[in-house]
Design an enzyme around this catalytic site. Structure first.
Site, PDB file in Angstrom:
ATOM      1  N   HIS A   1       1.201   1.057  10.772  1.00  0.00           N
ATOM      2  CA  HIS A   1      -0.108   1.014  11.443  1.00  0.00           C
ATOM      3  C   HIS A   1      -0.123   1.992  12.610  1.00  0.00           C
ATOM      4  CE1 HIS A   1       0.046  -3.220   9.764  1.00  0.00           C
ATOM      5  NE2 HIS A   1      -1.094  -2.782   9.274  1.00  0.00           N
TER       6      HIS A   1
ATOM      7  N   GLY B   1      -3.709  -6.938  11.400  1.00  0.00           N
ATOM      8  CA  GLY B   1      -2.746  -7.285  12.444  1.00  0.00           C
ATOM      9  C   GLY B   1      -1.324  -7.268  11.929  1.00  0.00           C
TER      10      GLY B   1
ATOM     11  N   LYS C   1      -0.079   3.511   1.158  1.00  0.00           N
ATOM     12  CA  LYS C   1       0.670   2.426   0.497  1.00  0.00           C
ATOM     13  C   LYS C   1      -0.286   1.567  -0.339  1.00  0.00           C
ATOM     14  CE  LYS C   1       2.290  -1.414   2.317  1.00  0.00           C
ATOM     15  NZ  LYS C   1       1.906  -2.460   1.346  1.00  0.00           N
TER      16      LYS C   1
ATOM     17  N   GLN D   1      -6.574   0.340  -2.967  1.00  0.00           N
ATOM     18  CA  GLN D   1      -7.584   0.087  -1.925  1.00  0.00           C
ATOM     19  C   GLN D   1      -8.246   1.404  -1.502  1.00  0.00           C
ATOM     20  OE1 GLN D   1      -7.159  -2.814   1.450  1.00  0.00           O
ATOM     21  NE2 GLN D   1      -6.541  -1.004   2.585  1.00  0.00           N
TER      22      GLN D   1
ATOM     23  N   GLN E   1     -10.459 -11.760   1.114  1.00  0.00           N
ATOM     24  CA  GLN E   1      -9.660 -10.926   0.199  1.00  0.00           C
ATOM     25  C   GLN E   1      -8.399 -11.644  -0.290  1.00  0.00           C
ATOM     26  OE1 GLN E   1      -9.171  -7.815   3.386  1.00  0.00           O
ATOM     27  NE2 GLN E   1      -7.145  -7.578   2.502  1.00  0.00           N
TER      28      GLN E   1
END
Ligand code: PAF
Length: 296
Positions: A51, A45, A164, A168, A75
């Site tokens: 996004h 969010g 970015k 991950q 996390q």
């Protein structure tokens, strides 16, 4: 003419927001049975233009786009910003709608983690130990676990992540491969403000002075890329170049400036000979920012 009709349809389309796994599955199942492709954009969010670019990419490439909005507790480390993390579902729905998304999945923590006894998904090795893994030891286990859950709930054709969060991306690519998830993982380039600052939900924590100072991150990476393209392949020299530029900014506090080989974040010898990730994490006041470039 065709484009404006498409825009009109998009403008009148309402995003559907669901909160339960059951409801989401009931919506997606018949769509898949009709052979529709499904794009998944996992988010926490506080949606911004970065996004929006993930969502619009998914909307172009799939029949249906599902955006998950879930601030994932597993996390965050004990001293991290889980409670303070911005929660802005109403404005998130507008961002999703404008970017062409169809369904928002916004579950509660209880919906995603029904029991304290639970199954973890953990990617082991260098890939989760270096860079952010050094100071955030449980972070990638939380990411891999929640993303696995989302993959199993939605069963997407494609899933979208931003460059970015480069580490991950590497961790999730490994997870998809190791667990045989039947989907395509798509990586969307870093979305930057005009100043060069990489867009991030955490930028909202920065005061005006810190935000102006944080521009040094993209500037330093740009200089390193210039030097690399001019023939400087020395790993330590490139890291030092970035570090020296950032250190000149008094508000900065460097956590790391590192360079690892791609894919998989393997240790480099003296020189950058194959695609490599030059990545950094730097604090400005209480806000920790990350940024990176690929040297290739
Ligand atoms: O990148 C993020 O926002 C999060 O790590 C993700 C992938 C949504 C998992 O919670």
């Amino acid at each position: 003419m065709y484009k404006s009709l498409e825009k009109l349809i998009r403008e009148i389309k309402m995003v559907q927001c669901v909160h339960s796994v059951k409801e989401l599955r009931e919506i997606i199942k018949p769509l898949k049975a009709q052979g529709k492709t499904v794009g998944l954009v996992p988010t926490m969010g506080a949606l911004h233009q970065g996004h929006a670019s993930l969502i619009s990419t998914s909307a172009k490439e799939n029949d249906i786009t599902v955006v998950s909005v879930f601030v994932n507790p597993t996390q965050f480390g004990p001293s991290e910003d889980f409670d303070a993390y911005p929660r802005t579902l109403d404005s998130d729905l507008k961002v999703v709608e404008n970017a062409g998304g169809d369904i928002v999945f916004a579950p509660s923590p209880k919906e995603m983690y029904p029991s304290e006894d639970m199954t973890w998904v953990e990617v082991t090795g260098n890939i989760t130990k270096v860079l952010c893994g050094k100071t955030r030891p449980i972070h990638f286990r939380g990411v891999a676990t929640v993303v696995s859950k989302l993959f199993n709930i939605v069963g997407p054709t494609r899933a979208y992540f931003g460059q970015k969060d480069a580490q991950q991306v590497e961790v999730l690519k490994r997870m998809v491969k190791d667990l045989f998830f039947d989907l395509e993982l798509r990586v969307v380039p870093i979305n930057r403000e005009d100043s060069g600052l990489a867009r991030s939900s955490r930028n909202t924590y920065l005061n005006a002075e810190e935000k102006a100072a944080a521009v040094v991150l993209s500037k330093s990476l740009k200089e390193a890329l210039k030097a690399f393209k001019a023939g400087n392949k020395d790993v330590e020299a490139l890291k030092a170049l970035v570090t020296d530029i950032i250190k000149k900014e008094p508000l900065s506090d460097i956590e790391y400036v590192e360079c690892y080989g791609l894919p998989g974040l393997y240790e480099l010898d003296k020189e950058v000979k194959a695609p490599s990730l030059l990545a950094l994490a730097v604090r400005f006041g209480k806000t920790r920012l990350i940024d990176n470039i690929i040297l290739e």
